[in-house]
Design an enzyme around this catalytic site. Structure first.
Site, PDB file in Angstrom:
ATOM      1  N   ARG A 224      34.660  47.923   3.079  1.00  0.00           N
ATOM      2  CA  ARG A 224      34.265  49.330   3.224  1.00  0.00           C
ATOM      3  C   ARG A 224      33.400  49.465   4.470  1.00  0.00           C
ATOM      4  O   ARG A 224      32.638  48.542   4.810  1.00  0.00           O
ATOM      5  CB  ARG A 224      33.450  49.794   2.012  1.00  0.00           C
ATOM      6  CG  ARG A 224      34.246  49.978   0.743  1.00  0.00           C
ATOM      7  CD  ARG A 224      35.179  51.200   0.823  1.00  0.00           C
ATOM      8  NE  ARG A 224      35.926  51.409  -0.409  1.00  0.00           N
ATOM      9  CZ  ARG A 224      37.168  50.969  -0.634  1.00  0.00           C
ATOM     10  NH1 ARG A 224      37.833  50.316   0.308  1.00  0.00           N
ATOM     11  NH2 ARG A 224      37.768  51.227  -1.783  1.00  0.00           N
ATOM     12  N   HIS A 272      42.474  51.912   8.017  1.00  0.00           N
ATOM     13  CA  HIS A 272      42.374  51.637   6.570  1.00  0.00           C
ATOM     14  C   HIS A 272      43.761  51.411   5.949  1.00  0.00           C
ATOM     15  O   HIS A 272      44.156  52.100   4.998  1.00  0.00           O
ATOM     16  CB  HIS A 272      41.638  52.769   5.852  1.00  0.00           C
ATOM     17  CG  HIS A 272      41.071  52.342   4.519  1.00  0.00           C
ATOM     18  ND1 HIS A 272      39.915  52.845   3.979  1.00  0.00           N
ATOM     19  CD2 HIS A 272      41.514  51.437   3.601  1.00  0.00           C
ATOM     20  CE1 HIS A 272      39.673  52.288   2.797  1.00  0.00           C
ATOM     21  NE2 HIS A 272      40.644  51.417   2.552  1.00  0.00           N
TER      22      HIS A 272
HETATM   23  C1  GLV Z   1      41.506  50.272  -0.790  1.00  0.00           C
HETATM   24  O1  GLV Z   1      40.631  50.416   0.001  1.00  0.00           O
HETATM   25  C2  GLV Z   1      41.302  50.026  -2.211  1.00  0.00           C
HETATM   26  O2  GLV Z   1      40.155  50.061  -2.670  1.00  0.00           O
HETATM   27  O3  GLV Z   1      42.311  49.810  -2.916  1.00  0.00           O
END
Ligand code: GLV
Length: 309
Positions: A224, A272
């Site tokens: 994160r 991401h």
């Molecule tokens: C992606 O970031 C997840 O938490 O699956």
């Protein structure tokens, strides 16, 4: 009993179709459509608007669409005492491992630099690194970290793990707790962050931590954005303490256009996408928990409210 899906990324319809295809009799609603809120017992959420869960008086379970649950705990309107579940999935783990390994080899062989050089028609060979030169340190030795550790070990990397609390029965040497962090970091040339984001791990990728790595280490953050202190990374790249970073996650997503990370050739930026929940693989476990809820049975992959993951 019914399920509501709450996400804002335009993927709700496709998740709803995938769930319906496997459970045609179950009432499943998009939170934005008209629906009987008092019938909803399970909410499946991904970065839901804060406060939305309060509208469901008979909710019995909150399920994350992904591996992370940090955004659920960040909701000040989170109903108390309901079980919260996350995705634990072999496809999510192998996708993550493949992505990190791709970033590791791109770093060892300067692939990003050559892509940039090609745009400028520059022929500029550089000395490359090899597997035998590297010690990979994985912070976070849960469902994702252990699979990555296994795969990197099979490729011949030296691998070590670190976890906030003690882990037993792992095939990879694993350090735990703040007191072992320095010993863990000392030989690590490539540091991968796969930690859950909690109050304990927020900002853990910071200057004091980077300073304990060998000069020129490389960072991969696929957990994160909140784990990283952006200003500390920028400073450490400038001084050469770190040679580069592969970042898939950011404090604000999409990453704001004026963020300095965009302009740095030594930052390998991705939007991401390291590992994204696969519907075929994840739908059965979401529905299994719905069935368990109906029968009053224990749910799978329940997270700890105390630990925050
Ligand atoms: C992606 O970031 C997840 O938490 O699956």
């Amino acid at each position: 009993m019914a399920i509501v899906l709450i996400r804002q990324d335009g993927k709700t319809a496709s998740w709803k179709n995938a769930l319906k295809a496997k459970a045609p009799g179950v009432p499943i609603y998009n939170y934005q459509e008209d629906h009987p809120r008092e019938q909803v017992t399970m909410a499946i959420v991904w970065k839901h608007p804060q406060g939305t869960l309060k509208a469901y008086p008979n909710l019995q379970c909150i399920a994350s669409f992904g591996a992370g649950v940090d955004f659920i705990f960040e909701d000040p309107g989170l109903p108390g005492n309901l079980p919260i579940t996350r995705v634990v999935d072999p496809v999510l783990a192998s996708d993550m491992s493949e992505f990190v390994i791709a970033q590791v080899f791109s770093y060892l062989k300067h692939l990003k630099q050559y892509a940039l050089d090609q745009e400028e028609r520059i022929w500029r060979p550089k000395a490359y690194r090899r597997i035998a030169d590297e010690v990979v340190g994985i912070m976070g030795m849960g469902a994702l970290g252990t699979v990555l550790a296994r795969d990197l070990t099979q490729l011949g990397f030296q691998v070590r793990g670190w976890a906030t609390s003690k882990k037993t029965g792992l095939a990879t040497p694993c350090y735990s707790g703040q007191e072992a962090l320095g010993e863990f970091l000392t030989p690590v040339t490539i540091l991968v962050c796969l930690l859950p984001l909690t109050e304990q791990t927020r900002g853990i990728l910071n200057k004091p931590l980077f300073s304990q790595l060998p000069k020129g280490a490389f960072i991969i953050n696929v957990a994160r954005g909140g784990h990283l202190v952006d200003a500390d990374l920028l400073e450490m790249l400038k001084t050469g303490q770190l040679s580069g970073a592969a970042l898939d996650v950011f404090h604000d997503e999409p990453l704001p256009k004026d963020h300095p990370f965009w302009d740095l050739p030594e930052v390998h930026l991705t939007p991401h996408i390291a590992s994204v929940s696969d519907q075929d693989s994840v739908v059965p476990q979401l529905l299994e928990n719905y069935r368990r809820l109906q029968k009053g049975q224990a749910l799978l992959n329940v997270v700890s409210r105390d630990k925050g993951y």
